[in-house]
Design a protein around this motif. Structure first.
Motif, PDB file in Angstrom:
ATOM      1  N   ASP A 293      39.326  49.145  23.486  1.00 22.31           N
ATOM      2  CA  ASP A 293      38.746  49.063  24.820  1.00 22.31           C
ATOM      3  C   ASP A 293      39.402  47.902  25.564  1.00 22.31           C
ATOM      4  O   ASP A 293      39.111  46.733  25.292  1.00 22.31           O
ATOM      5  CB  ASP A 293      37.230  48.848  24.699  1.00 22.31           C
ATOM      6  N   LEU A 294      40.297  48.207  26.495  1.00 27.27           N
ATOM      7  CA  LEU A 294      41.036  47.156  27.204  1.00 27.27           C
ATOM      8  C   LEU A 294      40.135  46.346  28.127  1.00 27.27           C
ATOM      9  O   LEU A 294      40.387  45.161  28.361  1.00 27.27           O
ATOM     10  CB  LEU A 294      42.184  47.779  28.003  1.00 27.27           C
ATOM     11  N   LYS A 295      39.102  46.986  28.640  1.00 25.48           N
ATOM     12  CA  LYS A 295      38.153  46.236  29.467  1.00 25.48           C
ATOM     13  C   LYS A 295      37.412  45.216  28.614  1.00 25.48           C
ATOM     14  O   LYS A 295      37.179  44.087  29.031  1.00 25.48           O
ATOM     15  CB  LYS A 295      37.170  47.210  30.132  1.00 25.48           C
ATOM     16  N   ARG A 296      37.049  45.642  27.407  1.00 29.70           N
ATOM     17  CA  ARG A 296      36.394  44.717  26.478  1.00 29.70           C
ATOM     18  C   ARG A 296      37.364  43.617  26.053  1.00 29.70           C
ATOM     19  O   ARG A 296      36.981  42.452  25.900  1.00 29.70           O
ATOM     20  CB  ARG A 296      35.915  45.495  25.255  1.00 29.70           C
ATOM     21  N   LEU A 297      38.629  43.960  25.854  1.00 31.96           N
ATOM     22  CA  LEU A 297      39.653  42.977  25.513  1.00 31.96           C
ATOM     23  C   LEU A 297      39.738  41.909  26.594  1.00 31.96           C
ATOM     24  O   LEU A 297      39.790  40.708  26.302  1.00 31.96           O
ATOM     25  CB  LEU A 297      41.004  43.672  25.335  1.00 31.96           C
TER      26      LEU A 297
ATOM     27  N   ASN B  36      37.676  42.848  37.877  1.00 36.59           N
ATOM     28  CA  ASN B  36      36.909  43.489  38.944  1.00 36.59           C
ATOM     29  C   ASN B  36      37.600  44.737  39.495  1.00 36.59           C
ATOM     30  O   ASN B  36      36.979  45.539  40.183  1.00 36.59           O
ATOM     31  CB  ASN B  36      36.684  42.488  40.090  1.00 36.59           C
ATOM     32  N   LYS B  37      38.888  44.896  39.190  1.00 37.52           N
ATOM     33  CA  LYS B  37      39.643  46.040  39.713  1.00 37.52           C
ATOM     34  C   LYS B  37      39.655  47.233  38.762  1.00 37.52           C
ATOM     35  O   LYS B  37      40.128  48.304  39.118  1.00 37.52           O
ATOM     36  CB  LYS B  37      41.081  45.610  40.015  1.00 37.52           C
ATOM     37  N   TYR B  38      39.161  47.035  37.553  1.00 36.09           N
ATOM     38  CA  TYR B  38      39.214  48.103  36.560  1.00 36.09           C
ATOM     39  C   TYR B  38      38.415  49.343  36.975  1.00 36.09           C
ATOM     40  O   TYR B  38      38.749  50.458  36.591  1.00 36.09           O
ATOM     41  CB  TYR B  38      38.686  47.610  35.219  1.00 36.09           C
ATOM     42  N   ASN B  39      37.345  49.138  37.732  1.00 34.86           N
ATOM     43  CA  ASN B  39      36.476  50.272  38.095  1.00 34.86           C
ATOM     44  C   ASN B  39      37.215  51.337  38.898  1.00 34.86           C
ATOM     45  O   ASN B  39      36.856  52.518  38.846  1.00 34.86           O
ATOM     46  CB  ASN B  39      35.264  49.773  38.878  1.00 34.86           C
ATOM     47  N   TYR B  40      38.228  50.924  39.655  1.00 33.70           N
ATOM     48  CA  TYR B  40      38.969  51.915  40.447  1.00 33.70           C
ATOM     49  C   TYR B  40      40.454  51.947  40.065  1.00 33.70           C
ATOM     50  O   TYR B  40      41.291  52.426  40.823  1.00 33.70           O
ATOM     51  CB  TYR B  40      38.820  51.629  41.947  1.00 33.70           C
ATOM     52  N   ALA B  41      40.771  51.440  38.870  1.00 33.00           N
ATOM     53  CA  ALA B  41      42.166  51.442  38.410  1.00 33.00           C
ATOM     54  C   ALA B  41      42.548  52.817  37.881  1.00 33.00           C
ATOM     55  O   ALA B  41      41.795  53.434  37.124  1.00 33.00           O
ATOM     56  CB  ALA B  41      42.360  50.390  37.326  1.00 33.00           C
ATOM     57  N   SER B  42      43.715  53.294  38.265  1.00 31.67           N
ATOM     58  CA  SER B  42      44.198  54.577  37.763  1.00 31.67           C
ATOM     59  C   SER B  42      44.696  54.442  36.327  1.00 31.67           C
ATOM     60  O   SER B  42      44.629  55.376  35.546  1.00 31.67           O
ATOM     61  CB  SER B  42      45.332  55.097  38.651  1.00 31.67           C
ATOM     62  N   ASN B  43      45.190  53.251  35.987  1.00 32.40           N
ATOM     63  CA  ASN B  43      45.686  52.994  34.632  1.00 32.40           C
ATOM     64  C   ASN B  43      45.341  51.547  34.269  1.00 32.40           C
ATOM     65  O   ASN B  43      46.003  50.608  34.734  1.00 32.40           O
ATOM     66  CB  ASN B  43      47.189  53.212  34.564  1.00 32.40           C
ATOM     67  N   VAL B  44      44.322  51.362  33.460  1.00 25.27           N
ATOM     68  CA  VAL B  44      43.855  50.020  33.100  1.00 25.27           C
ATOM     69  C   VAL B  44      44.939  49.236  32.378  1.00 25.27           C
ATOM     70  O   VAL B  44      45.091  48.022  32.584  1.00 25.27           O
ATOM     71  CB  VAL B  44      42.583  50.109  32.223  1.00 25.27           C
ATOM     72  N   LEU B  45      45.734  49.917  31.551  1.00 21.87           N
ATOM     73  CA  LEU B  45      46.805  49.247  30.805  1.00 21.87           C
ATOM     74  C   LEU B  45      47.797  48.572  31.736  1.00 21.87           C
ATOM     75  O   LEU B  45      48.180  47.412  31.532  1.00 21.87           O
ATOM     76  CB  LEU B  45      47.513  50.261  29.897  1.00 21.87           C
ATOM     77  N   ASP B  46      48.216  49.282  32.777  1.00 19.59           N
ATOM     78  CA  ASP B  46      49.165  48.711  33.738  1.00 19.59           C
ATOM     79  C   ASP B  46      48.570  47.503  34.445  1.00 19.59           C
ATOM     80  O   ASP B  46      49.253  46.494  34.672  1.00 19.59           O
ATOM     81  CB  ASP B  46      49.577  49.766  34.770  1.00 19.59           C
ATOM     82  N   TYR B  47      47.300  47.596  34.810  1.00 19.91           N
ATOM     83  CA  TYR B  47      46.646  46.487  35.503  1.00 19.91           C
ATOM     84  C   TYR B  47      46.605  45.233  34.624  1.00 19.91           C
ATOM     85  O   TYR B  47      46.871  44.125  35.090  1.00 19.91           O
ATOM     86  CB  TYR B  47      45.219  46.891  35.895  1.00 19.91           C
ATOM     87  N   LEU B  48      46.261  45.425  33.341  1.00 21.62           N
ATOM     88  CA  LEU B  48      46.173  44.287  32.430  1.00 21.62           C
ATOM     89  C   LEU B  48      47.543  43.662  32.203  1.00 21.62           C
ATOM     90  O   LEU B  48      47.699  42.433  32.256  1.00 21.62           O
ATOM     91  CB  LEU B  48      45.564  44.731  31.095  1.00 21.62           C
ATOM     92  N   GLU B  49      48.539  44.481  31.955  1.00 24.89           N
ATOM     93  CA  GLU B  49      49.891  43.962  31.728  1.00 24.89           C
ATOM     94  C   GLU B  49      50.402  43.216  32.954  1.00 24.89           C
ATOM     95  O   GLU B  49      51.004  42.141  32.841  1.00 24.89           O
ATOM     96  CB  GLU B  49      50.838  45.116  31.381  1.00 24.89           C
ATOM     97  N   THR B  50      50.149  43.768  34.135  1.00 19.39           N
ATOM     98  CA  THR B  50      50.601  43.125  35.368  1.00 19.39           C
ATOM     99  C   THR B  50      49.921  41.780  35.569  1.00 19.39           C
ATOM    100  O   THR B  50      50.560  40.795  35.983  1.00 19.39           O
ATOM    101  CB  THR B  50      50.314  44.039  36.576  1.00 19.39           C
ATOM    102  N   ALA B  51      48.631  41.703  35.273  1.00 19.45           N
ATOM    103  CA  ALA B  51      47.895  40.443  35.429  1.00 19.45           C
ATOM    104  C   ALA B  51      48.464  39.362  34.516  1.00 19.45           C
ATOM    105  O   ALA B  51      48.636  38.207  34.927  1.00 19.45           O
ATOM    106  CB  ALA B  51      46.413  40.660  35.143  1.00 19.45           C
ATOM    107  N   LEU B  52      48.774  39.727  33.271  1.00 15.41           N
ATOM    108  CA  LEU B  52      49.317  38.736  32.338  1.00 15.41           C
ATOM    109  C   LEU B  52      50.732  38.324  32.730  1.00 15.41           C
ATOM    110  O   LEU B  52      51.090  37.143  32.645  1.00 15.41           O
ATOM    111  CB  LEU B  52      49.302  39.309  30.918  1.00 15.41           C
ATOM    112  N   LEU B  53      51.536  39.276  33.189  1.00 15.53           N
ATOM    113  CA  LEU B  53      52.885  38.932  33.659  1.00 15.53           C
ATOM    114  C   LEU B  53      52.814  38.033  34.889  1.00 15.53           C
ATOM    115  O   LEU B  53      53.626  37.115  35.051  1.00 15.53           O
ATOM    116  CB  LEU B  53      53.669  40.207  33.972  1.00 15.53           C
ATOM    117  N   LYS B  54      51.849  38.298  35.743  1.00 15.10           N
ATOM    118  CA  LYS B  54      51.677  37.468  36.936  1.00 15.10           C
ATOM    119  C   LYS B  54      51.298  36.047  36.562  1.00 15.10           C
ATOM    120  O   LYS B  54      51.756  35.086  37.185  1.00 15.10           O
ATOM    121  CB  LYS B  54      50.606  38.093  37.833  1.00 15.10           C
TER     122      LYS B  54
END
Length: 591
Positions: A276-280, A335-353
């Motif tokens: 669960d990436l949201k839980r992660l 906070n963006k996960y609720n409307y994210a099309s791909n949670v994995l991409d969002y998480l990876e982008t946040a860490l790269l940022k």
């Protein structure tokens, strides 16, 4: 006998067994003792928090035959309620009986007297599922039911219940059960069931339940089915796809070392395993928060020993500003996960940022990226730049040094406005009217500035124009009308103005009269003002970026607040004297 789920087996039979909701329980107990029984109650709150259980216990108390100990659990009524066979306790599922016809059928039966007990109690679960017509049909009966009838309405969505129904009920709002209470109850259940379980596993189950006691028992039931009689925290993580704290620590280690390939590969492996990436993200945020707590208090009891070991091994190698930066990025993406099309991409982008917004700490200083501020300054000077500089890690505090001479301070023809005596400054000011701060000193101020402080000051400085008509502070407010805040420290603000002349005037005013009292009035704390013009601001920002990359930024300067005596004098002047001082040519005529 068929197996009974834990949440059914351990459903509370009296108020002493209920986990949490103590204010509600005490109110209902007092209502029984004082014989102040309402005709309708509305129980609302999250799932699994005890709404139906408390409704049944209350119904049992209403019909208990023992006047001194309710519910006694021994009388006929109590036993019938316990096994679900009491004829006067009617449970209705509004999800499947939500029409007007069902409600009319209920109303027809309400008028009949109880068959066994003193009260006829209707427990209507998920009442928000009823149609508007059904609500309206029930309205009059709920408002004026027979004396022997009590309605208990339960819902997870009180906003869907029509206001006319709510206004006729006593409303009780159930809260999520605290993690500590859930852990305590789970320990009792495991002891009763002769299950060996790690304290960390109980804690994780309580977290996963998210305040629902019923959910926690269902999770425990599933873990028992998977592990039999010995449950570890790793077992729980395997079942529910939750990473261990050690895995999160390794993830952070890759992040801090800028090992992008290893970082992305680990996250993708977690995703492939169904984690669960949201839980992660939530667990990552918790671990980072706890690492900040340990920065301030290494012996804190707020952090478990297991987490302390992981934090000390992986996270404390990095400075706290870097961890704060990662924390901010993760909180933002969560906070963006609720409307994210791909949670994995969002998480990876946040860490790269978070990697791109950081740099290797050198000279014991750190800052946030300032490219945005440069662009904003060039496009629109009226907007203050998004410039911020945070202090070093609290574990390696900066030894702030006060410059001893004009060469070290970096102030041209002024020596220093921060820590040299006011008398000395006046002498320098008399020798040469040029009050200009050179670039090196501005760099020292920027290094010691703080992003949070700047945000607070920017918001509060919007109120400075309120003092334009104030006799005492008008000249200060007027001199700062066209400023843009560049950076803020605990004891100073660096501001930018359009021209060198305006900067000189503000610095002259700081030198001779001081802005400390005015700043205390506006910001709530005394601060000095250092002014630069737009050209110098752009030049200093460019130099800051270059020296930041090279790791040659100077030490922050220590600004000392020394109040001006002139402001104290002004406070003692009468209104007429202040008017004359502000406007020398004015003639005051008394009516």
């Amino acid at each position: 006998m068929a197996y009974q789920a834990l949440y059914r087996k351990y459903r509370p039979s009296n108020f002493d067994e209920v986990v949490g909701q103590q204010p509600i329980i005490q109110t209902l107990k007092n209502a029984i003792v004082q014989n102040r029984i309402a005709h309708a109650y509305l129980f609302c709150g999250p799932r699994g928090t005890g709404k139906t259980s408390i409704a049944k216990i209350f119904a049992k108390m209403l019909n208990c035959e023992d006047e001194s100990n309710k519910p006694c659990g021994k009388c006929t009524n109590c036993k019938m309620v316990q096994n679900g066979s009491h004829p006067d306790i009617i449970e209705i599922d509004a999800a499947s009986n939500n029409g007007v016809d069902e409600v009319r059928n209920l109303i027809d039966k309400v008028k009949y007297a109880p068959m066994q007990g003193k009260y006829k109690v209707y427990i209507i679960d998920e009442v928000h599922m009823m149609t508007t017509g059904a609500f309206n049909a029930l309205l009059k009966t709920i408002e004026e039911p027979p004396a022997h009838v009590v309605f208990i309405l339960a819902t997870t969505e009180p906003n869907k219940v029509i206001p006319t129904i709510i206004s006729r009920c006593q409303r009780f709002d159930f809260n999520k059960v605290s993690q500590k209470d859930i852990e305590k109850r789970l320990s009792i259940v495991c002891k009763e069931e002769k299950i060996e379980i790690d304290p960390e596993a109980i804690s994780l189950i309580a977290q996963l339940a998210d305040g629902g006691m019923r959910d926690s028992l269902s999770i425990l039931d599933q873990c028992i089915a998977y592990c039999s009689s010995n449950i570890t925290v790793d077992n729980v993580r395997e079942i529910y796809g939750v990473l261990t704290t050690s895995d999160i620590g390794k993830l952070f280690e890759h992040l801090y070392a800028h090992e992008v390939d290893a970082l992305i590969q680990q996250i993708q492996e977690c995703s492939d395993k169904g984690m669960d990436l949201k839980r992660l993200t939530s667990d990552f945020i918790t671990l980072l928060k706890e690492s900040i707590i340990l920065d301030y208090s290494s012996n804190s009891q707020l952090v478990s020993n297991t987490h302390k070991e992981v934090i000390e091994k992986y996270l404390l190698k990095s400075p706290s500003p870097f961890r704060f930066n990662v924390l901010n990025e993760l909180m933002d993406v969560f906070n963006k996960y609720n409307y994210a099309s791909n949670v994995l991409d969002y998480l990876e982008t946040a860490l790269l940022k978070s990697i791109s917004n950081s740099y290797e700490i050198k000279s014991k200083t750190t800052h946030d990226v300032i490219e945005d501020s440069d662009r904003e300054n060039k496009e629109n000077f009226a907007k203050s730049s998004d410039l911020s500089y945070d202090l070093t890690s609290e574990k390696s505090e900066i030894d702030k040094k006060v410059p001893k001479n004009s060469e070290n301070t970096g102030i041209s023809e002024l020596e220093t406005i921060s820590d040299v005596s006011r008398e000395t400054l006046k002498e320098v000011g008399n020798k040469d009217s040029k009050i200009i701060l050179n670039d090196e000193y501005i760099l020292q101020l920027l290094v010691g500035a703080n992003k949070t402080e700047r945000k607070i000051d920017t918001a509060k400085m919007d109120e400075r124009n309120m003092y334009l008509a104030d006799l005492e502070y008008a000249k200060y407010a007027n001199s700062l009308r066209n400023i843009a805040i560049v950076a803020s420290g605990d004891k100073y603000i660096v501001v930018a103005v359009r021209s060198e002349l305006e900067a000189k005037e503000i610095n002259e005013m700081q030198l001779t009269q001081g802005f400390e009292d005015f700043m205390e009035q506006v910001l709530g704390k005394a601060k000095k003002i250092f002014a630069i013009d737009h050209i110098q601001q752009t030049r200093v920002l460019e130099e800051f970026k270059e020296r930041m990359i090279q790791g040659t930024l100077p030490e922050p300067v220590d600004v000392i607040i020394s109040r001006s005596n002139s402001s104290d004098k002004e406070k003692k002047l009468s209104e007429e004297e202040q008017m004359i001082e502000l406007f020398p040519n004015i003639e005051i005529v008394n009516d």
